[in-house]
Write a protein that holds these residues in place. Structure first.
Motif, PDB file in Angstrom:
ATOM      1  N   ASN A 169     -13.509 -40.928  41.065  1.00 41.12           N
ATOM      2  CA  ASN A 169     -12.712 -40.573  39.887  1.00 41.12           C
ATOM      3  C   ASN A 169     -11.264 -40.350  40.334  1.00 41.12           C
ATOM      4  O   ASN A 169     -10.540 -39.596  39.683  1.00 41.12           O
ATOM      5  CB  ASN A 169     -13.273 -39.257  39.296  1.00 41.12           C
ATOM      6  N   ASP A 170     -10.898 -40.910  41.480  1.00 40.30           N
ATOM      7  CA  ASP A 170      -9.569 -40.707  42.082  1.00 40.30           C
ATOM      8  C   ASP A 170      -9.247 -39.217  42.236  1.00 40.30           C
ATOM      9  O   ASP A 170      -8.099 -38.812  42.046  1.00 40.30           O
ATOM     10  CB  ASP A 170      -8.473 -41.390  41.241  1.00 40.30           C
ATOM     11  N   MET A 171     -10.241 -38.399  42.518  1.00 40.27           N
ATOM     12  CA  MET A 171     -10.106 -36.940  42.680  1.00 40.27           C
ATOM     13  C   MET A 171      -9.495 -36.295  41.421  1.00 40.27           C
ATOM     14  O   MET A 171      -8.857 -35.241  41.509  1.00 40.27           O
ATOM     15  CB  MET A 171      -9.286 -36.572  43.932  1.00 40.27           C
ATOM     16  N   SER A 172      -9.722 -36.910  40.270  1.00 37.89           N
ATOM     17  CA  SER A 172      -9.180 -36.360  39.018  1.00 37.89           C
ATOM     18  C   SER A 172     -10.230 -35.495  38.319  1.00 37.89           C
ATOM     19  O   SER A 172     -11.395 -35.887  38.189  1.00 37.89           O
ATOM     20  CB  SER A 172      -8.754 -37.494  38.088  1.00 37.89           C
ATOM     21  N   PHE A 173      -9.802 -34.321  37.827  1.00 38.01           N
ATOM     22  CA  PHE A 173     -10.700 -33.412  37.103  1.00 38.01           C
ATOM     23  C   PHE A 173     -10.593 -33.604  35.585  1.00 38.01           C
ATOM     24  O   PHE A 173     -11.151 -32.835  34.818  1.00 38.01           O
ATOM     25  CB  PHE A 173     -10.358 -31.948  37.446  1.00 38.01           C
ATOM     26  N   ASP A 174      -9.847 -34.621  35.144  1.00 37.64           N
ATOM     27  CA  ASP A 174      -9.551 -34.779  33.710  1.00 37.64           C
ATOM     28  C   ASP A 174     -10.791 -35.031  32.857  1.00 37.64           C
ATOM     29  O   ASP A 174     -11.027 -34.345  31.877  1.00 37.64           O
ATOM     30  CB  ASP A 174      -8.567 -35.937  33.485  1.00 37.64           C
ATOM     31  N   SER A 175     -11.558 -36.055  33.217  1.00 34.90           N
ATOM     32  CA  SER A 175     -12.709 -36.382  32.374  1.00 34.90           C
ATOM     33  C   SER A 175     -13.757 -37.131  33.182  1.00 34.90           C
ATOM     34  O   SER A 175     -13.456 -37.701  34.241  1.00 34.90           O
ATOM     35  CB  SER A 175     -12.267 -37.244  31.189  1.00 34.90           C
ATOM     36  N   ILE A 176     -14.969 -37.089  32.663  1.00 33.20           N
ATOM     37  CA  ILE A 176     -16.063 -37.833  33.309  1.00 33.20           C
ATOM     38  C   ILE A 176     -17.075 -38.238  32.242  1.00 33.20           C
ATOM     39  O   ILE A 176     -17.284 -37.506  31.267  1.00 33.20           O
ATOM     40  CB  ILE A 176     -16.729 -36.992  34.429  1.00 33.20           C
ATOM     41  N   HIS A 177     -17.664 -39.414  32.438  1.00 37.20           N
ATOM     42  CA  HIS A 177     -18.749 -39.893  31.577  1.00 37.20           C
ATOM     43  C   HIS A 177     -19.902 -40.273  32.513  1.00 37.20           C
ATOM     44  O   HIS A 177     -19.775 -41.191  33.310  1.00 37.20           O
ATOM     45  CB  HIS A 177     -18.258 -41.113  30.769  1.00 37.20           C
ATOM     46  N   VAL A 178     -21.002 -39.507  32.446  1.00 36.36           N
ATOM     47  CA  VAL A 178     -22.132 -39.727  33.361  1.00 36.36           C
ATOM     48  C   VAL A 178     -23.398 -39.999  32.572  1.00 36.36           C
ATOM     49  O   VAL A 178     -23.662 -39.335  31.561  1.00 36.36           O
ATOM     50  CB  VAL A 178     -22.426 -38.460  34.219  1.00 36.36           C
ATOM     51  N   ALA A 179     -24.191 -40.949  33.074  1.00 37.88           N
ATOM     52  CA  ALA A 179     -25.534 -41.156  32.524  1.00 37.88           C
ATOM     53  C   ALA A 179     -26.530 -40.527  33.495  1.00 37.88           C
ATOM     54  O   ALA A 179     -26.492 -40.826  34.694  1.00 37.88           O
ATOM     55  CB  ALA A 179     -25.808 -42.646  32.381  1.00 37.88           C
ATOM     56  N   LEU A 180     -27.370 -39.627  32.996  1.00 37.90           N
ATOM     57  CA  LEU A 180     -28.417 -39.017  33.822  1.00 37.90           C
ATOM     58  C   LEU A 180     -29.727 -39.725  33.467  1.00 37.90           C
ATOM     59  O   LEU A 180     -30.141 -39.733  32.298  1.00 37.90           O
ATOM     60  CB  LEU A 180     -28.533 -37.517  33.539  1.00 37.90           C
ATOM     61  N   VAL A 181     -30.360 -40.319  34.463  1.00 34.90           N
ATOM     62  CA  VAL A 181     -31.525 -41.186  34.209  1.00 34.90           C
ATOM     63  C   VAL A 181     -32.711 -40.696  35.029  1.00 34.90           C
ATOM     64  O   VAL A 181     -32.573 -40.480  36.236  1.00 34.90           O
ATOM     65  CB  VAL A 181     -31.233 -42.639  34.679  1.00 34.90           C
ATOM     66  N   GLY A 182     -33.863 -40.546  34.392  1.00 34.58           N
ATOM     67  CA  GLY A 182     -35.057 -40.231  35.187  1.00 34.58           C
ATOM     68  C   GLY A 182     -35.805 -39.032  34.661  1.00 34.58           C
ATOM     69  O   GLY A 182     -35.910 -38.825  33.457  1.00 34.58           O
ATOM     70  N   ASP A 183     -36.306 -38.242  35.596  1.00 31.86           N
ATOM     71  CA  ASP A 183     -37.103 -37.080  35.213  1.00 31.86           C
ATOM     72  C   ASP A 183     -36.164 -35.901  34.982  1.00 31.86           C
ATOM     73  O   ASP A 183     -35.911 -35.099  35.878  1.00 31.86           O
ATOM     74  CB  ASP A 183     -38.101 -36.765  36.331  1.00 31.86           C
ATOM     75  N   LEU A 184     -35.650 -35.825  33.778  1.00 32.60           N
ATOM     76  CA  LEU A 184     -34.658 -34.795  33.460  1.00 32.60           C
ATOM     77  C   LEU A 184     -35.343 -33.463  33.144  1.00 32.60           C
ATOM     78  O   LEU A 184     -34.699 -32.425  33.106  1.00 32.60           O
ATOM     79  CB  LEU A 184     -33.796 -35.238  32.276  1.00 32.60           C
ATOM     80  N   TYR A 185     -36.666 -33.538  32.919  1.00 33.98           N
ATOM     81  CA  TYR A 185     -37.391 -32.312  32.580  1.00 33.98           C
ATOM     82  C   TYR A 185     -37.621 -31.451  33.832  1.00 33.98           C
ATOM     83  O   TYR A 185     -37.314 -30.268  33.842  1.00 33.98           O
ATOM     84  CB  TYR A 185     -38.747 -32.641  31.934  1.00 33.98           C
ATOM     85  N   HIS A 186     -38.140 -32.082  34.899  1.00 35.66           N
ATOM     86  CA  HIS A 186     -38.506 -31.299  36.087  1.00 35.66           C
ATOM     87  C   HIS A 186     -37.393 -31.227  37.116  1.00 35.66           C
ATOM     88  O   HIS A 186     -37.450 -30.408  38.031  1.00 35.66           O
ATOM     89  CB  HIS A 186     -39.736 -31.915  36.763  1.00 35.66           C
ATOM     90  N   GLY A 187     -36.383 -32.109  37.024  1.00 36.05           N
ATOM     91  CA  GLY A 187     -35.409 -32.236  38.113  1.00 36.05           C
ATOM     92  C   GLY A 187     -34.348 -31.154  38.092  1.00 36.05           C
ATOM     93  O   GLY A 187     -33.530 -31.063  37.182  1.00 36.05           O
ATOM     94  N   ARG A 188     -34.333 -30.322  39.136  1.00 42.14           N
ATOM     95  CA  ARG A 188     -33.358 -29.213  39.171  1.00 42.14           C
ATOM     96  C   ARG A 188     -31.933 -29.731  39.373  1.00 42.14           C
ATOM     97  O   ARG A 188     -30.970 -29.083  38.979  1.00 42.14           O
ATOM     98  CB  ARG A 188     -33.744 -28.206  40.254  1.00 42.14           C
ATOM     99  N   THR A 189     -31.782 -30.921  40.017  1.00 47.07           N
ATOM    100  CA  THR A 189     -30.411 -31.393  40.275  1.00 47.07           C
ATOM    101  C   THR A 189     -29.722 -31.751  38.960  1.00 47.07           C
ATOM    102  O   THR A 189     -28.512 -31.585  38.836  1.00 47.07           O
ATOM    103  CB  THR A 189     -30.382 -32.605  41.224  1.00 47.07           C
ATOM    104  N   VAL A 190     -30.483 -32.233  37.994  1.00 41.22           N
ATOM    105  CA  VAL A 190     -29.859 -32.524  36.694  1.00 41.22           C
ATOM    106  C   VAL A 190     -29.665 -31.242  35.870  1.00 41.22           C
ATOM    107  O   VAL A 190     -28.739 -31.166  35.063  1.00 41.22           O
ATOM    108  CB  VAL A 190     -30.630 -33.603  35.885  1.00 41.22           C
ATOM    109  N   HIS A 191     -30.510 -30.249  36.102  1.00 44.51           N
ATOM    110  CA  HIS A 191     -30.312 -28.967  35.389  1.00 44.51           C
ATOM    111  C   HIS A 191     -28.993 -28.316  35.835  1.00 44.51           C
ATOM    112  O   HIS A 191     -28.275 -27.731  35.027  1.00 44.51           O
ATOM    113  CB  HIS A 191     -31.484 -28.016  35.652  1.00 44.51           C
ATOM    114  N   SER A 192     -28.693 -28.430  37.144  1.00 47.01           N
ATOM    115  CA  SER A 192     -27.438 -27.841  37.647  1.00 47.01           C
ATOM    116  C   SER A 192     -26.220 -28.518  37.016  1.00 47.01           C
ATOM    117  O   SER A 192     -25.129 -27.941  36.995  1.00 47.01           O
ATOM    118  CB  SER A 192     -27.348 -27.993  39.166  1.00 47.01           C
ATOM    119  N   LYS A 193     -26.393 -29.716  36.477  1.00 48.69           N
ATOM    120  CA  LYS A 193     -25.247 -30.425  35.876  1.00 48.69           C
ATOM    121  C   LYS A 193     -24.760 -29.723  34.590  1.00 48.69           C
ATOM    122  O   LYS A 193     -23.607 -29.898  34.209  1.00 48.69           O
ATOM    123  CB  LYS A 193     -25.618 -31.878  35.525  1.00 48.69           C
TER     124      LYS A 193
END
Ligand code: CP
Length: 526
Positions: A169-193
């Motif tokens: 993101n060129d080290m920019s904090f302005d904006s981000i658009h992310v797709a989270l794909v997979g086991d979003l129910y059990h996955g703690r890494t996506v919960h931290s998002k």
């Protein structure tokens, strides 16, 4: 100015403020460059360089990346690194986690890295070992790093994920658009998002998972409260049919070890909707990157191995970034760097501590004026406006809980369902024998019946009237209980940890250890 990072624990990603994380990422970028360019002098600025500084790794659940990157980060620091071999430890003889970690903290260890299936464990341990080291006159207070706890959080993974996003993101904090794909129910890494992505000023998140694996509602609500734009899709196929496709795709693996039998039976079908296929390639936008916290499943990877050599591959750099991020995290907690960080204090929200407010401006009215069908009480308490707007059945059930929690069920009095002037149902509790509520009683009332009003009746008149609102913190009552069986405070874990809750932005109660969100009706022992 003191170093604000020194001795801090990282139990959840929010333990480091947004400005602290932004500082952290700048330091990671500097250290990464120094390592890649073999700039030893710059690397030395990050090193602990003390063979007596104890870093202790305790993995109560399997790991490769987190455990090994922390081990190698500790070696970078030229510090004392130890690992607890849990298979041969006294935990297997029924020793509590508190006793185990208190013991090790006595052996000159300052930083603990802990992975566990039990949620909220490092928060408890950071509290308990602080008491233990103080009690024993030791000249340090251990800091804890949560290396992943059950379905809850994985804050160091979040740091390295955010750092990798930032690089793209060129080290920019302005904006981000992310797709989270997979086991979003059990996955703690996506919960931290849900909190982690607050790093960016504008956030758009696309959740791609079949119903059974979708993000729990509490995390979606948190994302929305944090101002994220959130969209949901049931499969990659469905996602690619719409025009706003992200260039950052974050995949997770189906967490088979955390699934119940019912979902496991459908795993093949569920996997289909979250696995990338060749036919999808030409629908991707230029400069798209895929990320993955890893590991991939060797038979059923959601990112197939034929993608490894393509420019889409962001997950290998992401994994390597874990090493740099963990070195810098240890440098900060050890107080080696961070002296130049000056917090702005802008981020601390004012917390309203009052939860019982006296209603002063009111008409002097006889209590009998708004009672219905029963003889009005002359002296005692009336709790009014209970669960206003709910159904009579819901109100009645909750009044039974209030009576139990307030110990009002062993004297005279009763429940009543009435209608407010706006036509909505509300509950009333009449207690002719109850007088003189203590401060603890008032806190319990505000906790179990927020929104209600407490009328103190004297000689048939409302002498005092108070409005109850949700307290910011609730603890120290032995009939509280978190509903999450994986939580360190839940009785099934036999650790004897009292439940504690903190008010969420929308007036609910989050467990102070595992973060599970509860309504005011749900936090009491059954
Ligand atoms: N991403 C991650 O936490 O990997 P490990 O389980 O191998 O540590």
């Amino acid at each position: 100015m003191s170093n604000v990072f020194k001795g801090r624990s990282l139990n959840i990603i929010e333990d480091f403020s947004i400005e602290e994380r932004r500082y952290f990422f700048r330091k990671v970028m500097e250290l990464k460059k120094a390592i890649l360019e073999n700039d030893q002098a710059k690397q030395d600025e990050y090193r602990i360089n003390d063979p007596d500084f104890g870093i202790y790794s305790v993995f109560l659940e399997n790991s490769t990346r987190t455990r090994e990157s922390f081990k190698n980060a500790a070696k970078f620091h030229h510090a004392k690194f130890s690992e607890l071999l849990t298979s041969g430890s006294s935990i297997n003889k029924g020793e509590s986690y508190t006793d185990t970690f208190n013991t090790i903290s006595g052996y000159q260890n300052s930083i603990f890295i802990v992975r566990s299936t039990v949620e909220g464990l490092t928060k408890l341990l950071s509290e308990e070992t602080a008491v233990y080291t103080k009690r024993n006159g030791l000249p340090y207070t251990p800091a804890f790093i949560n290396a992943g706890d059950g379905k809850h959080e994985h804050p160091t993974q979040e740091l390295l994920d955010e750092f990798t996003f930032l690089e793209d993101n060129d080290m920019s904090f302005d904006s981000i658009h992310v797709a989270l794909v997979g086991d979003l129910y059990h996955g703690r890494t996506v919960h931290s998002k849900a909190d982690g992505l607050k790093l960016f000023d504008h956030v758009k998140v696309d959740l791609i998972a079949p119903n059974e694996l979708q993000m729990p509602e509490s995390y979606v609500e948190k994302m929305e409260q944090n101002g994220f734009e959130v969209r949901s899709f049931s499969s990659i196929e469905e996602y690619l049919k719409q025009p706003e496709i992200s260039t950052k795709w974050y995949f997770t693996r189906p967490q088979l070890e955390r699934m119940g039998e019912r979902i496991l039976q459908k795993q093949e079908q569920l996997r289909q909707s979250i696995t990338f296929r060749k036919e999808f390639l030409d629908k991707l936008l230029p400069d798209t990157r895929f990320y993955h916290p890893l590991p991939r499943h060797k038979e059923h990877p959601t990112i197939p191995v034929w993608l490894d050599s393509m420019p889409l591959n962001g997950w290998e750099r992401q994994s390597i970034n874990g090493y740099y991020c963990r070195i810098v995290l240890i440098s900060l907690i050890a107080g080696i760097i961070g002296d130049d960080f000056v917090p702005s204090n802008k981020e601390k929200a004012e917390e309203e501590d009052e939860y019982i407010h006296e209603v002063k401006e009111r008409k002097e009215k006889k209590y009998a004026e708004y009672s219905e069908g029963i003889k009005p009480i002359k002296n005692g308490l009336v709790i009014d406006h209970i669960c206003k707007g709910e159904t009579p059945k819901e109100i009645r059930e909750h009044m039974e809980l209030i009576s139990r929690v307030m110990h009002l069920d062993d004297g005279r009095g009763g429940h009543w369902i009435s209608r407010s002037s706006d036509g909505q149902f509300k509950g009333l509790l009449f207690c002719p024998d109850a007088h003189n509520l203590t401060q603890r009683d008032l806190k319990r009332l505000a906790t179990v019946a927020p929104g209600s009003t407490l009328n103190i009746i004297k000689d048939g008149t409302v002498a005092e009237k108070y409005r109850a609102t949700t307290p910011p913190r609730v603890y120290d009552f032995d009939d509280l209980c978190c509903t999450n069986e994986a939580c360190i405070t839940h009785p099934v874990n036999s650790e004897n940890v009292p439940a504690k809750f903190v008010r969420t932005k929308d007036g609910q109660f989050a467990c102070a250890y595992c973060g599970r969100v509860h309504s005011f009706k749900e936090i009491w022992k059954k």
